[in-house]
Write an enzyme that holds these catalytic residues in place. Sequence first.
Site, mmCIF file in Angstrom:
data_model
loop_
_atom_site.group_PDB
_atom_site.id
_atom_site.type_symbol
_atom_site.label_atom_id
_atom_site.label_comp_id
_atom_site.label_asym_id
_atom_site.label_seq_id
_atom_site.Cartn_x
_atom_site.Cartn_y
_atom_site.Cartn_z
ATOM 1 N N HIS A 151 0.938 -1.225 0.157
ATOM 2 C CA HIS A 151 -0.004 0.031 -0.155
ATOM 3 C C HIS A 151 1.110 1.184 -0.049
ATOM 4 O O HIS A 151 1.480 1.620 1.081
ATOM 5 C CB HIS A 151 -1.229 0.121 1.449
ATOM 6 C CG HIS A 151 -1.981 1.135 1.184
ATOM 7 N ND1 HIS A 151 -3.244 1.179 1.836
ATOM 8 C CD2 HIS A 151 -1.687 2.132 0.946
ATOM 9 C CE1 HIS A 151 -3.804 2.067 1.836
ATOM 10 N NE2 HIS A 151 -2.906 2.946 1.205
ATOM 11 N N HIS A 153 1.585 5.167 -2.187
ATOM 12 C CA HIS A 153 0.857 6.320 -3.169
ATOM 13 C C HIS A 153 2.183 6.981 -3.721
ATOM 14 O O HIS A 153 2.876 7.567 -3.107
ATOM 15 C CB HIS A 153 0.324 7.262 -2.368
ATOM 16 C CG HIS A 153 -1.092 6.706 -1.527
ATOM 17 N ND1 HIS A 153 -2.213 6.426 -2.177
ATOM 18 C CD2 HIS A 153 -1.147 6.266 -0.532
ATOM 19 C CE1 HIS A 153 -3.070 5.904 -1.470
ATOM 20 N NE2 HIS A 153 -2.370 5.720 -0.208
ATOM 21 N N ARG A 169 1.627 8.784 -6.518
ATOM 22 C CA ARG A 169 1.132 10.229 -6.794
ATOM 23 C C ARG A 169 1.481 10.497 -8.393
ATOM 24 O O ARG A 169 1.085 11.704 -8.708
ATOM 25 C CB ARG A 169 1.937 11.432 -6.112
ATOM 26 C CG ARG A 169 1.995 11.145 -4.638
ATOM 27 C CD ARG A 169 0.404 11.444 -4.017
ATOM 28 N NE ARG A 169 0.380 11.692 -2.550
ATOM 29 C CZ ARG A 169 -0.818 10.853 -1.758
ATOM 30 N NH1 ARG A 169 -1.656 10.384 -2.418
ATOM 31 N NH2 ARG A 169 -0.748 10.988 -0.520
ATOM 32 N N ASN A 172 -5.300 6.173 -6.307
ATOM 33 C CA ASN A 172 -6.200 7.339 -6.263
ATOM 34 C C ASN A 172 -5.163 8.487 -6.780
ATOM 35 O O ASN A 172 -4.783 9.502 -5.997
ATOM 36 C CB ASN A 172 -6.647 7.702 -4.789
ATOM 37 C CG ASN A 172 -5.387 7.441 -3.833
ATOM 38 O OD1 ASN A 172 -4.281 6.902 -4.253
ATOM 39 N ND2 ASN A 172 -5.502 8.393 -2.581
ATOM 40 N N ASP A 215 -9.252 3.156 -2.557
ATOM 41 C CA ASP A 215 -8.342 3.689 -1.274
ATOM 42 C C ASP A 215 -8.428 5.367 -1.452
ATOM 43 O O ASP A 215 -8.113 5.920 -2.512
ATOM 44 C CB ASP A 215 -7.257 3.230 -1.313
ATOM 45 C CG ASP A 215 -6.336 3.834 -0.070
ATOM 46 O OD1 ASP A 215 -6.964 3.724 1.005
ATOM 47 O OD2 ASP A 215 -5.258 4.237 -0.071
ATOM 48 N N HIS A 270 -10.778 0.532 1.988
ATOM 49 C CA HIS A 270 -10.445 1.826 3.155
ATOM 50 C C HIS A 270 -11.597 1.820 3.887
ATOM 51 O O HIS A 270 -12.994 2.434 3.412
ATOM 52 C CB HIS A 270 -9.949 3.062 2.177
ATOM 53 C CG HIS A 270 -10.194 4.283 2.983
ATOM 54 N ND1 HIS A 270 -9.058 5.018 3.006
ATOM 55 C CD2 HIS A 270 -11.025 4.790 3.499
ATOM 56 C CE1 HIS A 270 -9.373 6.192 3.654
ATOM 57 N NE2 HIS A 270 -10.496 6.262 4.359
ATOM 58 N N HIS A 285 -5.164 -0.585 6.415
ATOM 59 C CA HIS A 285 -4.673 0.644 7.481
ATOM 60 C C HIS A 285 -5.890 0.520 8.563
ATOM 61 O O HIS A 285 -6.288 1.338 9.057
ATOM 62 C CB HIS A 285 -4.324 1.681 6.818
ATOM 63 C CG HIS A 285 -5.746 2.636 5.929
ATOM 64 N ND1 HIS A 285 -6.960 2.422 6.461
ATOM 65 C CD2 HIS A 285 -5.295 3.133 5.008
ATOM 66 C CE1 HIS A 285 -7.361 3.275 5.423
ATOM 67 N NE2 HIS A 285 -6.712 3.577 4.435
ATOM 68 N N ASP A 340 1.173 2.693 3.793
ATOM 69 C CA ASP A 340 0.378 3.935 3.318
ATOM 70 C C ASP A 340 1.082 5.098 3.112
ATOM 71 O O ASP A 340 0.778 6.360 3.633
ATOM 72 C CB ASP A 340 -0.857 4.240 4.137
ATOM 73 C CG ASP A 340 -1.809 5.028 4.006
ATOM 74 O OD1 ASP A 340 -1.831 5.322 2.544
ATOM 75 O OD2 ASP A 340 -2.841 5.189 4.729
ATOM 76 N N HIS A 379 3.375 14.498 0.443
ATOM 77 C CA HIS A 379 2.630 15.655 0.029
ATOM 78 C C HIS A 379 3.604 16.786 0.097
ATOM 79 O O HIS A 379 4.492 16.752 0.729
ATOM 80 C CB HIS A 379 1.502 15.847 1.012
ATOM 81 C CG HIS A 379 0.161 15.039 0.867
ATOM 82 N ND1 HIS A 379 -0.426 15.009 -0.030
ATOM 83 C CD2 HIS A 379 -0.333 14.246 1.936
ATOM 84 C CE1 HIS A 379 -1.583 14.048 0.178
ATOM 85 N NE2 HIS A 379 -1.502 13.511 1.497
HETATM 86 ZN ZN LIG Z 1 -6.593 4.584 2.786
#
Ligand SMILES: [Zn+2]
Length: 460
Positions: A73, A75, A77, A107, A163, A190, A248, A342, A346
């Site tokens: 899991h 990200h 981006r 996502n 998610d 999620h 998560h 996770d 950012h």
């Molecule tokens: Zn999530």
Amino acid sequence: MADGVTRSFANHWVVDPVAELAGVADVHVASGTIASVSWRDGEAAARARWAAGAAPGAGDPTLALFPALIDMHAHFRQPGANGSEEVESGSRAAVHGGYGTVALMPNTEPAADTPALLQQMTDGERHGLRLLPIAAATIGRAGAAVSDVAALVAAGAVAISDDGSPIANRELFRAALAAAAASGIPLIEHCEEPTLTTDGEAADGLVATTLGLRPWPAAGELRAVESAIVELRSVIKVSPTVRLHLTHLSTAAALDAVRAAQREGLPLTCDVTPHHLALTDRWIAGERRWAWEATPNNARVGPTHDAFDSNLRVCPPLRGRDDAAACRTALRDGTAMAIGTDHAPHARQKKEVEFGVAANGIAGIETSLSVALAACHADELPLATVLAALTTGPARLLGITPHGCSRGEVASLIQVDLSATWRPGRETLLGRSINTPLLGRELPGVVLLTILAGRPVYQA
Ligand SMILES: [Zn+2]
């Protein structure tokens, strides 16, 4: 492998969750392939050391060799928010964290709901990392229609998930479960009941009340988990190969519900994150103790840092000591099969703002192993449990072969100095965004070398 690495790792603490062996060993890698593994005290002793938790004893070497880790899991981006992270920077961060395989959540912007977008999600310099795309469960992650799951699986998707958000519509949730089952992959959910959690900023409790933060109640997770279990029970009657994974999870109540459903025989699995098992919401108030560290009696333990560090804003939110302990218990008793980072980088402008308007997420792929090792050093988690949750557990979920440490395998290994420490910061983190509440904190365990598919891809 003509250009593979040749190198000997003599007298290392070797842990192999695939073969379930641990102990002092000499490992020789020749031209990228593991040419020999010789356990100092023999394989029977190594099997016993694994069963005893795989921790090195006093006098054992602190230079360790593990198979490369698997994150189910993360990200990266891409596409859409490459300023926060992209395949190149995320992969660089991952190999620094000791990872050899990373599953990417869909996502992105736009959401990865087509084969072309899955391709875009994994395009770029990977530093040898194996990237596995997870596809959006619903078109545009909009929660209105299930994606073309068969086409997405044909294009490489290892799971589907919306998610970032739950699939709130129950009928659609059942349809997504059935579609995933028909294609032989799990649905990763999620768990969040939006009617209870909208605008939530911190776990419901003393910290949120004291700091005036809007509550994200534990019931917001439990209700979603219970409802997912009800739907799973109904879908399994028509789709017996269905698999549901809840990602998560952060509360004792939700983990208890999963445990009960597993006892019932339902095909249900879950993971926990490094931050939920090791940090608490008291960090938001400025405290900086691991979740397992006792509050000394009669001592006034006040905050040592400024309150409202927006790097602590995460969804689901950090919770109290008991919930963090429940995350560790779930790993120990097998309720949770994986530690998923996770990893949610950012850019600064999304984090260096007031707590309540900061984006949710912690960049964690470079600190995950160290956080887990901190729990091992405190006797809160056996090393065998941690490494299984970072290798064989997620491999089982994703339907892939985990990296191992046996003779004849192409080497995907990490060398870790268990006695050394490091401090996350701009100078030491390799990802594009450094939104972690662990900045400046001394962490145990330094990854010295990552070898993937027989080639060195990271060296300290
Ligand atoms: Zn999530």
